[in-house]
Design an enzyme around this catalytic site. Structure first.
Site, mmCIF file in Angstrom:
data_model
loop_
_atom_site.group_PDB
_atom_site.id
_atom_site.type_symbol
_atom_site.label_atom_id
_atom_site.label_comp_id
_atom_site.label_asym_id
_atom_site.label_seq_id
_atom_site.Cartn_x
_atom_site.Cartn_y
_atom_site.Cartn_z
ATOM 1 C CG HIS A 138 -5.307 -1.341 -1.673
ATOM 2 N ND1 HIS A 138 -4.941 -2.471 -0.987
ATOM 3 C CD2 HIS A 138 -4.733 -0.284 -1.020
ATOM 4 C CE1 HIS A 138 -4.187 -2.118 0.055
ATOM 5 N NE2 HIS A 138 -4.036 -0.810 0.042
ATOM 6 C CB SER A 141 -0.962 -0.044 1.188
ATOM 7 O OG SER A 141 -1.989 0.897 1.041
#
Length: 243
Positions: free
Chosen positions: A174, A139
């Site tokens: 994501h 991330s």
């Protein structure tokens, strides 16, 4: 776990820069597929692995999960906390340069970059990378290495253009799991707000050597890495890639 500067600095300048982008790991997955994959790409058989949880504000629960997960693997885990920093500049440099892997956690990409620059960690990680340390993360810990990234650091999904630039182009994490990620990233690349780059599904890992994709791995058959580029007609192309 205290920092130590007893061991010699590892590596020499001039080696290839290696960056691993992770769509998972100990913080999201019940298995250790991606974490074990990362350790297998380190320069040492039993690598020193430093977790950097800056993007989460050095969240203790996150640190505990890392130490539990990597304490069960064949490595020497440690943690670099910057919100309650203890080492002086010389000790911090010595500590980071002897790591075989620096593993950066998720959270707020913009805050991570700001804190790193305040403490000079951005420069030290560049030096470590040039000496053979594998830099990786999930991330925000994937976003930070690129020139730009797709982020929710400011609330709504948007683009951030001041990454470290160790990986050319941009990164979007994501890609398959958070609503709005795919269309928002494609618009940013199509408009030129972000340069062409790499979009990661959750569950995929990608290794880059001197900016070139050299290996991919997936926890599932469905996990994909995508190359996203402007098509020159106001849109963007998206191609699943492997190495």
């Amino acid at each position: 776990m205290p920092l130590s500067s007893d061991a010699p600095v590892s590596g020499l300048p001039g080696g290839p820069r290696r960056i691993a982008l992770l769509g998972g790991g100990f913080s999201t997955d019940a298995d250790s597929v991606l974490d074990t994959w990362v350790l297998g790409r380190a320069r040492a058989a039993r690598p020193r692995v430093c977790f950097v949880p800056t993007a989460s504000g050095d969240a203790e629960g996150y640190v505990d999960r890392f130490l539990t997960a990597f304490g069960a693997l064949d490595c020497e885990p440690s943690v670099l906390r910057l919100f309650r920093r203890e080492p002086d500049d010389a000790s911090l440099r010595a500590f980071l340069l002897r790591q075989d892997v620096v593993y950066v956690g998720g959270g707020n990409t913009a805050n991570l970059l700001a804190v790193w620059r305040t403490h000079g960690v951005d420069r030290l990680l560049t030096e470590a990378c040039d000496r053979g340390t594998l830099l990786c993360g999930i991330s925000a810990g994937a976003n930070c290495w690129a020139e730009g990234s797709h982020t929710d650091s400011f609330g709504p999904l948007t683009h951030l253009t001041d990454g470290l630039g160790l990986l050319p182009g941009s990164v979007c994490p994501h890609y398959d799991s958070e609503p709005g990620r795919r269309p928002s990233y494609r618009r940013a690349v199509a408009s030129g707000a972000l340069p062409a780059g790499w979009a990661l599904d959750d569950g995929v890992g990608a290794l880059f050597t001197d900016g070139v994709l050299t290996e991919t791995v997936g926890r599932t058959e469905a996990a994909r890495l995508y190359r996203v580029e402007a098509d020159g007609r106001g849109g963007a192309t998206e191609v699943a890639v492997t190495a």
